[in-house]
Each structure stands twice: as C-alpha cells, then as structure tokens.
Design a protein around this motif. Structure first.
Motif, PDB file in Angstrom:
ATOM      1  N   ASP A 107       0.977 -15.369  -6.451  1.00 46.69           N
ATOM      2  CA  ASP A 107       0.216 -14.189  -6.873  1.00 46.69           C
ATOM      3  C   ASP A 107       0.854 -12.914  -6.341  1.00 46.69           C
ATOM      4  N   LYS A 108       1.282 -12.969  -5.072  1.00 45.26           N
ATOM      5  CA  LYS A 108       1.867 -11.780  -4.458  1.00 45.26           C
ATOM      6  C   LYS A 108       3.230 -11.457  -5.048  1.00 45.26           C
ATOM      7  N   MET A 109       3.992 -12.498  -5.369  1.00 45.01           N
ATOM      8  CA  MET A 109       5.295 -12.254  -5.983  1.00 45.01           C
ATOM      9  C   MET A 109       5.126 -11.622  -7.360  1.00 45.01           C
ATOM     10  N   LEU A 110       4.184 -12.160  -8.133  1.00 43.74           N
ATOM     11  CA  LEU A 110       3.903 -11.596  -9.452  1.00 43.74           C
ATOM     12  C   LEU A 110       3.426 -10.153  -9.316  1.00 43.74           C
ATOM     13  N   MET A 111       2.541  -9.926  -8.341  1.00 45.23           N
ATOM     14  CA  MET A 111       2.023  -8.583  -8.122  1.00 45.23           C
ATOM     15  C   MET A 111       3.136  -7.624  -7.717  1.00 45.23           C
ATOM     16  N   THR A 112       4.017  -8.076  -6.833  1.00 43.72           N
ATOM     17  CA  THR A 112       5.113  -7.226  -6.363  1.00 43.72           C
ATOM     18  C   THR A 112       6.034  -6.837  -7.512  1.00 43.72           C
ATOM     19  N   VAL A 113       6.393  -7.829  -8.343  1.00 41.31           N
ATOM     20  CA  VAL A 113       7.278  -7.566  -9.479  1.00 41.31           C
ATOM     21  C   VAL A 113       6.622  -6.579 -10.443  1.00 41.31           C
ATOM     22  N   LEU A 114       5.335  -6.784 -10.715  1.00 36.47           N
ATOM     23  CA  LEU A 114       4.630  -5.897 -11.640  1.00 36.47           C
ATOM     24  C   LEU A 114       4.528  -4.480 -11.077  1.00 36.47           C
ATOM     25  N   ASP A 136       1.220  -5.861   1.299  1.00 37.53           N
ATOM     26  CA  ASP A 136       1.820  -7.172   1.083  1.00 37.53           C
ATOM     27  C   ASP A 136       2.958  -7.453   2.056  1.00 37.53           C
ATOM     28  N   VAL A 137       3.739  -6.424   2.387  1.00 40.07           N
ATOM     29  CA  VAL A 137       4.822  -6.598   3.360  1.00 40.07           C
ATOM     30  C   VAL A 137       4.251  -6.952   4.729  1.00 40.07           C
ATOM     31  N   ALA A 138       3.170  -6.271   5.120  1.00 39.51           N
ATOM     32  CA  ALA A 138       2.535  -6.551   6.413  1.00 39.51           C
ATOM     33  C   ALA A 138       2.001  -7.986   6.460  1.00 39.51           C
ATOM     34  N   LEU A 139       1.400  -8.447   5.363  1.00 36.13           N
ATOM     35  CA  LEU A 139       0.884  -9.812   5.315  1.00 36.13           C
ATOM     36  C   LEU A 139       2.018 -10.834   5.313  1.00 36.13           C
ATOM     37  N   ALA A 140       3.134 -10.505   4.657  1.00 32.77           N
ATOM     38  CA  ALA A 140       4.274 -11.422   4.627  1.00 32.77           C
ATOM     39  C   ALA A 140       4.866 -11.593   6.022  1.00 32.77           C
ATOM     40  N   ILE A 141       4.977 -10.508   6.766  1.00 27.80           N
ATOM     41  CA  ILE A 141       5.492 -10.586   8.137  1.00 27.80           C
ATOM     42  C   ILE A 141       4.563 -11.431   9.002  1.00 27.80           C
ATOM     43  N   SER A 142       3.262 -11.258   8.807  1.00 28.95           N
ATOM     44  CA  SER A 142       2.290 -12.051   9.562  1.00 28.95           C
ATOM     45  C   SER A 142       2.407 -13.534   9.220  1.00 28.95           C
ATOM     46  N   ALA A 143       2.619 -13.839   7.939  1.00 24.01           N
ATOM     47  CA  ALA A 143       2.748 -15.241   7.514  1.00 24.01           C
ATOM     48  C   ALA A 143       3.982 -15.886   8.143  1.00 24.01           C
ATOM     49  N   ILE A 144       5.088 -15.153   8.211  1.00 27.12           N
ATOM     50  CA  ILE A 144       6.311 -15.673   8.839  1.00 27.12           C
ATOM     51  C   ILE A 144       6.063 -15.964  10.315  1.00 27.12           C
ATOM     52  N   TYR A 145       5.346 -15.073  10.966  1.00 27.37           N
ATOM     53  CA  TYR A 145       5.048 -15.231  12.401  1.00 27.37           C
ATOM     54  C   TYR A 145       4.171 -16.460  12.648  1.00 27.37           C
ATOM     55  N   TYR A 210      -8.188   3.781  -8.483  1.00 25.27           N
ATOM     56  CA  TYR A 210      -8.848   4.185  -7.230  1.00 25.27           C
ATOM     57  C   TYR A 210      -9.672   3.035  -6.638  1.00 25.27           C
ATOM     58  N   ILE A 211     -10.266   2.224  -7.502  1.00 29.78           N
ATOM     59  CA  ILE A 211     -11.015   1.059  -7.012  1.00 29.78           C
ATOM     60  C   ILE A 211     -10.060   0.079  -6.329  1.00 29.78           C
ATOM     61  N   VAL A 212      -8.913  -0.167  -6.949  1.00 29.05           N
ATOM     62  CA  VAL A 212      -7.928  -1.081  -6.386  1.00 29.05           C
ATOM     63  C   VAL A 212      -7.384  -0.545  -5.060  1.00 29.05           C
ATOM     64  N   ALA A 213      -7.197   0.748  -4.959  1.00 27.07           N
ATOM     65  CA  ALA A 213      -6.721   1.347  -3.702  1.00 27.07           C
ATOM     66  C   ALA A 213      -7.714   1.071  -2.577  1.00 27.07           C
ATOM     67  N   THR A 214      -8.997   1.189  -2.878  1.00 27.88           N
ATOM     68  CA  THR A 214     -10.038   0.941  -1.870  1.00 27.88           C
ATOM     69  C   THR A 214     -10.062  -0.516  -1.439  1.00 27.88           C
ATOM     70  N   THR A 215     -10.057  -1.432  -2.403  1.00 26.34           N
ATOM     71  CA  THR A 215     -10.129  -2.856  -2.062  1.00 26.34           C
ATOM     72  C   THR A 215      -8.841  -3.343  -1.383  1.00 26.34           C
ATOM     73  N   THR A 216      -7.713  -2.702  -1.681  1.00 23.94           N
ATOM     74  CA  THR A 216      -6.450  -3.076  -1.044  1.00 23.94           C
ATOM     75  C   THR A 216      -6.503  -2.817   0.454  1.00 23.94           C
ATOM     76  N   VAL A 217      -6.992  -1.634   0.823  1.00 29.00           N
ATOM     77  CA  VAL A 217      -7.123  -1.297   2.244  1.00 29.00           C
ATOM     78  C   VAL A 217      -8.156  -2.200   2.907  1.00 29.00           C
ATOM     79  N   TRP A 218      -9.258  -2.426   2.237  1.00 24.33           N
ATOM     80  CA  TRP A 218     -10.345  -3.253   2.779  1.00 24.33           C
ATOM     81  C   TRP A 218      -9.875  -4.688   3.005  1.00 24.33           C
ATOM     82  N   SER A 219      -9.179  -5.252   2.033  1.00 27.67           N
ATOM     83  CA  SER A 219      -8.739  -6.641   2.160  1.00 27.67           C
ATOM     84  C   SER A 219      -7.686  -6.794   3.254  1.00 27.67           C
ATOM     85  N   GLY A 220      -6.824  -5.792   3.411  1.00 27.25           N
ATOM     86  CA  GLY A 220      -5.834  -5.851   4.478  1.00 27.25           C
ATOM     87  C   GLY A 220      -6.485  -5.870   5.847  1.00 27.25           C
TER      88      GLY A 220
END
Length: 256
Positions: A107-114, A136-145, A210-220
C-alpha cells in the motif's frame, strides 16, 4: 589370562557430532518460544500482494507519460487485489506474519509512486506530497529498526532479509487504516479526473486534500503513542539461551 584389548588409534579419536545434529541437540534445550520457526510465505494472498508491488512502478510510468486510462486500470487492479488477498487469507486461514508486513508495504509503495508521479505532473499539491512522503519515510525507518532489534540471533543480513523468519508483527492502528483508505481515495479521484474530463472534481479534490493532510498527521502520531502498533514476536535473549549458544560455539570449536 587374556590381555586387555589394544586401543587403536581410531578409538582415541573423540566422536564428533555432525553440526546439524549438534544444533538440534542444543535447540532441544531451548524453550519452544525461543527457537525461531519458519512459515510458508508463498501463499495466494502474499502472491497477490507482491503483484501489487510489481504493478506500482508501471502506474507511475503511465501517469508520467499521460497514459491516464492505463494508470486508472492498473490502479483499479491494485484495489481489487488488495481486497481479494485479505478475503482469501481470512476465508482459508492463510494469514502469515510476513503478510502483515508486506501488505501495508505494498500500500505504501503504491501510495509513494502515486504521490510522486501526481506531484510531478502538478495534479497533487507539493505541500501535501511532502507531508505524505515524510510520514512514510519515518515509518519505514522505524520498521527497519524494529526488524533488526527483534531478529533472533545470529543477526546477519541474510537472515534480516529472510522474511520467512518472523520477528515483529505490524498492527495498523484504526486511524491508520482510515487514513490509508482516504489517501487511496484521493489518489484514485486524482487519477480519474484527467480521464473523466466532463466532470469538475476541483472542489471535491481540495476538500479531500485537507482531510487527508489531517488524518496523515494523526495516523503518524498514533504509531508513536500506541503500545499495540508493533508486537515483538521473539523474546529477549535469556540467560538459558546465552548458555546454550555458548555451548554450541564450544562444540563447533571442538569439531575444528
């Protein structure tokens, strides 16, 4: 009076256990929860997930070359396969630990490409693209760790990339699932807009952005403060485990 049997040269040589036998003997002394178990990763749901990963670059290529109908078709396939692999996994109990990792990865790869492709074409605001990619970059670094610290010993790069050795399970939070749904909805509507030119999607896209911007910060933030987002499947190295590892190393030295 018979003399004692002569000790041949071969009898003085200690019996050496085969390395695999030695390992099995030592592993039998470990608790079952500590011995890492492999799982079958070649299931239909995982294959469908991998197909989404493969399709993602082609979607980006189609967008960058103004082949929006092709991009929309591949995007529709990604959405259908995403729903289908989850249904198959639940229906026939084919869930795997690696599936919990590669499914959100796809999902994240598809999202990143889009995001990158639509941002480069000016179809997505730059500020929103940076926000989504930064999270997504912050979550990817966390997943590697987490993958590294939870990998059972010995920690090698070969074992790190062997996803049949589960070590940590990612559990998306509720807001993260909702955010992924909204992001994919935004990307889908943005991909549809150049194809269906008879309809003006500008206002709907602005509100959704704007809705996606809000949920992106919230989910992170939910991954940072939620205790159940990541579950470590392997236990920390115990005293008994250390003793067995040392015993195995000594046995290998004797073989040499």
């Amino acid at each position: 009076m018979s003399s004692p049997p002569l000790r041949t040269k071969e009898s003085k040589i200690p019996k050496i256990l085969h390395p695999s036998t030695l390992t099995k003997k030592l592993q039998s002394k470990l608790p079952a929860a500590i011995v890492p178990q492999k799982e079958n990763i070649y299931t239909i749901p995982n294959i469908l997930t991998f197909s989404r990963i493969i399709a993602s670059p082609f979607i980006g290529y189609a967008i960058l070359h103004d082949q929006h109908a092709l991009a929309l078709g591949l995007f529709a396939y990604a959405g259908v396969s995403d729903a289908l692999d989850g249904w198959i996994a639940r229906r026939w109990k084919l869930q795997t630990v690696v599936g919990t990792v590669i499914d959100p990865m796809a999902d994240k790869m598809l999202m990143t490409v889009l995001v990158v492709a639509l941002g480069m074409k000016g179809l997505l605001p730059v500020w929103l693209a940076v926000l989504i990619l930064g999270r997504d970059v912050a979550l990817a670094i966390s997943a590697i760790y987490y993958r590294w610290i939870s990998l059972p010993p010995p920690k090698t790069m070969a074992r790190y990339w062997d996803f049949s050795l589960p070590s940590a399970e990612v559990r998306p939070t509720l807001i993260s699932k909702f955010n992924t749904f909204l992001q994919l909805g935004l990307m889908g509507l943005t991909t549809v807009a150049p194809v269906v030119t008879a309809v003006d999607f500008s206002q709907s896209l602005t509100v959704l952005q704007y809705i996606v911007a809000t949920t992106t910060v919230w989910s992170g933030a939910s991954y940072v403060f939620s205790k159940d987002a990541v579950k470590i499947l392997t236990q920390p190295e115990s005293k008994k485990e250390k003793e067995v590892v040392v015993e195995e190393e000594e046995g290998k030295k004797k073989e040499l």
